[in-house]
Design a protein around this motif. Structure first.
Motif, short mmCIF file in Angstrom:
data_model
loop_
_atom_site.label_atom_id
_atom_site.label_comp_id
_atom_site.label_asym_id
_atom_site.label_seq_id
_atom_site.Cartn_x
_atom_site.Cartn_y
_atom_site.Cartn_z
N GLN A 204 45.01 36.58 -20.17
CA GLN A 204 45.59 35.68 -19.15
C GLN A 204 45.02 36.30 -17.63
O GLN A 204 44.49 35.54 -16.82
CB GLN A 204 47.04 35.34 -18.93
N LYS A 205 45.17 37.48 -17.78
CA LYS A 205 44.57 38.23 -16.30
C LYS A 205 43.02 38.30 -16.28
O LYS A 205 42.51 38.04 -15.21
CB LYS A 205 44.90 40.00 -16.46
N ARG A 206 42.41 38.42 -17.31
CA ARG A 206 40.80 38.45 -17.33
C ARG A 206 40.40 37.00 -17.07
O ARG A 206 39.58 36.84 -16.38
CB ARG A 206 40.35 38.73 -18.74
N ALA A 207 41.02 35.98 -17.73
CA ALA A 207 40.71 34.57 -17.41
C ALA A 207 40.88 34.17 -16.01
O ALA A 207 40.14 33.43 -15.10
CB ALA A 207 41.57 33.75 -18.26
N ALA A 208 42.13 34.82 -15.51
CA ALA A 208 42.58 34.36 -14.02
C ALA A 208 41.47 34.89 -13.02
O ALA A 208 41.45 34.35 -11.94
CB ALA A 208 43.88 35.11 -13.67
N LYS A 209 40.58 35.83 -13.40
CA LYS A 209 39.54 36.33 -12.54
C LYS A 209 38.48 35.46 -12.15
O LYS A 209 37.73 35.36 -11.29
CB LYS A 209 38.83 37.55 -12.98
N SER A 210 38.45 34.21 -13.24
CA SER A 210 37.52 33.02 -13.05
C SER A 210 37.98 32.00 -11.94
O SER A 210 37.29 31.15 -11.67
CB SER A 210 37.17 32.75 -14.41
N GLY A 211 39.37 32.08 -11.88
CA GLY A 211 40.05 31.10 -10.85
C GLY A 211 41.13 30.22 -11.78
O GLY A 211 41.58 29.43 -11.29
N MET A 212 40.76 30.43 -13.17
CA MET A 212 41.54 29.63 -13.97
C MET A 212 43.16 30.20 -14.26
O MET A 212 43.15 31.17 -15.15
CB MET A 212 40.87 29.33 -15.33
N ASP A 213 43.80 29.84 -13.49
CA ASP A 213 45.36 30.41 -13.35
C ASP A 213 46.13 29.43 -12.67
O ASP A 213 45.84 28.48 -11.76
CB ASP A 213 45.33 31.63 -12.52
N PHE A 214 47.31 29.60 -12.97
CA PHE A 214 48.52 28.76 -12.09
C PHE A 214 48.67 29.09 -10.61
O PHE A 214 48.29 30.40 -10.53
CB PHE A 214 50.03 28.87 -12.79
N LEU A 215 48.83 28.41 -9.58
CA LEU A 215 49.11 28.65 -8.39
C LEU A 215 50.29 29.73 -8.24
O LEU A 215 50.15 30.65 -7.18
CB LEU A 215 49.33 27.31 -7.54
N SER A 216 51.20 29.65 -9.08
CA SER A 216 52.25 30.75 -8.69
C SER A 216 53.20 30.58 -10.07
O SER A 216 52.90 29.95 -10.93
CB SER A 216 53.24 30.18 -7.51
N SER A 217 54.21 31.60 -10.03
CA SER A 217 54.82 31.39 -10.92
C SER A 217 55.75 30.24 -11.50
O SER A 217 56.28 29.97 -12.56
CB SER A 217 56.16 32.84 -11.07
N VAL A 218 56.26 29.39 -10.36
CA VAL A 218 56.95 28.25 -10.27
C VAL A 218 56.09 27.26 -11.02
O VAL A 218 56.67 26.65 -11.89
CB VAL A 218 57.17 27.82 -8.73
N SER A 219 54.87 27.33 -10.66
CA SER A 219 54.00 25.98 -11.59
C SER A 219 54.01 26.58 -13.04
O SER A 219 53.97 25.71 -13.82
CB SER A 219 52.67 26.08 -10.90
N ALA A 220 53.80 27.80 -13.24
CA ALA A 220 53.69 28.06 -14.63
C ALA A 220 55.02 27.82 -15.31
O ALA A 220 55.19 27.61 -16.39
CB ALA A 220 53.51 29.81 -14.74
N ALA A 221 56.24 28.14 -14.63
CA ALA A 221 57.60 27.80 -15.21
C ALA A 221 57.92 26.25 -15.46
O ALA A 221 58.44 25.91 -16.69
CB ALA A 221 58.49 28.25 -14.26
N GLU A 222 56.99 25.52 -14.82
CA GLU A 222 56.92 24.03 -15.05
C GLU A 222 56.34 23.63 -16.42
O GLU A 222 56.80 22.85 -17.00
CB GLU A 222 56.41 23.08 -13.92
N ARG A 223 55.26 24.37 -16.42
CA ARG A 223 54.53 24.27 -17.80
C ARG A 223 55.35 24.69 -19.11
O ARG A 223 55.30 24.09 -20.12
CB ARG A 223 53.26 25.01 -17.68
N LEU A 224 56.09 25.83 -18.83
CA LEU A 224 56.89 26.25 -19.79
C LEU A 224 58.13 25.55 -20.22
O LEU A 224 58.29 25.25 -21.30
CB LEU A 224 57.55 27.67 -19.30
N GLU A 225 58.44 24.81 -19.33
CA GLU A 225 59.72 23.65 -19.59
C GLU A 225 59.12 22.57 -20.36
O GLU A 225 59.85 22.34 -21.52
CB GLU A 225 60.24 23.06 -18.27
N ASP A 226 57.94 22.00 -19.91
CA ASP A 226 57.04 21.18 -20.85
C ASP A 226 57.03 21.74 -22.38
O ASP A 226 57.19 20.91 -23.36
CB ASP A 226 55.76 20.83 -20.22
N GLU A 227 56.41 22.94 -22.55
CA GLU A 227 56.27 23.50 -23.86
C GLU A 227 57.70 23.45 -24.46
O GLU A 227 57.74 23.44 -25.73
CB GLU A 227 55.41 24.83 -23.67
N LEU A 228 58.60 23.96 -24.03
CA LEU A 228 60.03 23.93 -24.69
C LEU A 228 60.28 22.39 -24.92
O LEU A 228 60.75 22.46 -26.21
CB LEU A 228 60.96 24.47 -23.62
N LYS A 229 60.13 21.42 -24.23
CA LYS A 229 60.78 20.07 -24.69
C LYS A 229 59.75 19.90 -26.06
O LYS A 229 60.35 19.28 -26.99
CB LYS A 229 60.30 19.15 -23.68
#
Length: 468
Positions: A359-384
């Motif tokens: 994830q860290k290496r991919a993030a260097k390309s700009g492909m990353d979530f804006l924040s931990s909050v937006s990442a948490a929203e994706r986590l909720e979707d994955e849990l569902k």
């Protein structure tokens, strides 16, 4: 510019015939000092000792530069001889002069190191000679001769260096003038007096009786164990058969570090080095590379990646230094795309650690979530999606969605600033401690943990949390 550099040897009567002829044909004769026994060899000549420069110099580096400058300046108006005690090759001012004037004639005398080695009667034909004022570069060797041990402070430094190489309990020979005494290395700075003629000679003893060992000894021991008649287990090993040992020893070292166990860190560091040496020996047997090749590659790599220290890059803090490191690493590994850096993450890393690194290496390309909050929203979707797969009874989908949940959890925690591998390990340790305490409380009340329902277990769980 005519300069003749002459070694006076160590004792009275050590001047060579060639030196006598040279001294008779020069305009001016300088001597580094008149305070040594070998100065008597030129007492019959018109000599200018340069002892006065000693008191005008802050240190020996400055002194040697001044001595060299005096000789070089004098040579502009005539032929000059510069005489030093011992040998020319051991005198730092002579080395400076030789760099400035390539046409110097050199007439050697018996060196201080050769004199000391002869008196000590060392058995090794190869020894490393070094001035006590330049022991910083002294490395592992079969024997060492350290001359110019002329004061307590220098003797103390020599003791430390030789202790690291041979062990403080190892024997050595302390030379003073024409006499020598066998002492322990820890006694080097416990002598009654020191002067220009003092030297220390230390020599390795047989392998099994050595007090100190180095990396070369580790490789030598492995080769001995793998030789015919050696250890059957060691002889049977391959790189493949012992690869897991590297991982296990690394974890044991990390565990000792977490415990703050310095003795354990020392032991486990040695075990990790053993694994590296074992793999190097195996590859040397196969004609692929040697341990020396691996170490050379490592040092060159460190120099290249630290271009903010050894090159033209700049780094003001640890973050910018890491950026320089990463930039140089991609150049070194010929990685031109972000995908190549992601693919380079080892497959056998622990799953949580690998996910975070990818994830860290991919993030260097700009492909990353804006924040931990937006990442948490994706986590909720994955849990569902995981729950839906479980309700459907689709085992394959459950497996797939479980991986997505864990990967998303790593994303969320990473962006929140946590080291996910360390956080998960800490959480597991915390759970382990609470579970053990919980069961102890249940047993203390005369109950069986397997007989309690969820609500009863929850009561004891909170009691355990409170106690811990």
């Amino acid at each position: 510019m005519k300069i003749t550099l002459i070694g006076l040897g160590v004792t009275d009567g050590g001047l060579t015939k060639r030196a006598e002829t040279a001294l008779a044909g020069v305009d001016k004769i300088f001597a580094r000092t008149a305070e040594t026994l070998s100065y008597k060899n030129i007492s019959g000549y018109n000599v200018q000792p340069l002892d006065g420069l000693f008191g005008k110099s802050r240190n020996f580096d400055t002194l040697n530069k001044k001595l060299a400058a005096e000789v070089l300046n004098a040579s502009k108006s005539g032929s000059v001889a510069y005489c030093v005690d011992g040998a020319v090759c051991e005198d730092e001012a002579c080395k400076i002069i030789l760099k400035k004037c390539k046409t110097c004639e050199v007439i050697e005398g018996v060196s201080k190191s050769a004199h000391a080695a002869s008196l000590a009667k060392i058995s090794s034909a190869n020894y490393t000679a070094v001035s006590a004022y330049a022991t910083g570069g002294l490395k592992s060797c079969a024997a060492a001769v350290v001359y110019d041990v002329d004061c307590y402070f220098i003797a103390s430094n020599v003791k430390q260096v030789l202790s690291n190489l041979f062990g403080e309990e190892a024997d050595c020979v302390f030379v003073r003038g024409e006499t020598c005494e066998r002492i322990k290395i820890y006694e080097i700075d416990r002598q009654k007096n020191y002067d220009y003629s003092c030297a220390v000679v230390a020599e390795e003893c047989e392998f099994l009786k050595k007090h100190r060992y180095d990396y070369a000894d580790v490789e030598s021991l492995i080769k001995l164990l793998r030789a015919p008649g050696g250890c059957a287990w060691d002889r049977a090993q391959t790189n493949e058969s012992i690869k897991q040992n590297v991982v296990e020893e690394a974890y044991e070292l990390a565990d000792a570090i977490e415990r703050g166990d310095d003795d354990g860190i020392e032991e486990e560091t040695g075990d990790v080095l053993l694994q590296a040496a074992f793999h190097a020996v195996l590859k040397e047997e196969q004609g692929v590379f040697s341990g020396s090749d691996a170490i050379t590659r490592l040092v060159k790599k460190l120099i290249f990646r630290h271009s903010h220290i050894f090159g033209k890059d700049k780094a003001q803090d640890s973050d910018s230094a890491l950026s320089v490191w990463e930039k140089n690493k991609t150049v070194e590994k010929n990685q031109s795309t972000f995908g190549e850096t992601v693919l380079a993450v080892p497959n056998n890393f622990p799953a949580c650690l690998r996910a975070q690194k990818v994830q860290k290496r991919a993030a260097k390309s700009g492909m990353d979530f804006l924040s931990s909050v937006s990442a948490a929203e994706r986590l909720e979707d994955e849990l569902k999606e995981l729950i839906e797969a479980q309700i459907k009874g689709d085992a394959e989908a459950v497996f797939d969605e479980a991986g997505d949940v864990l990967f998303s959890a790593v994303n969320t925690c990473r962006l929140a600033g946590a080291d996910c591998e360390e956080a998960l390990r800490a959480a597991t340790q915390k759970f382990t401690a609470r579970f053990v305490k919980c069961e102890q409380l249940i047993i203390a009340d005369g109950k069986d943990i397997t007989d309690l329902n969820e609500l009863e277990l929850d009561v004891y769980w909170h009691k355990a949390k409170k106690e811990l």
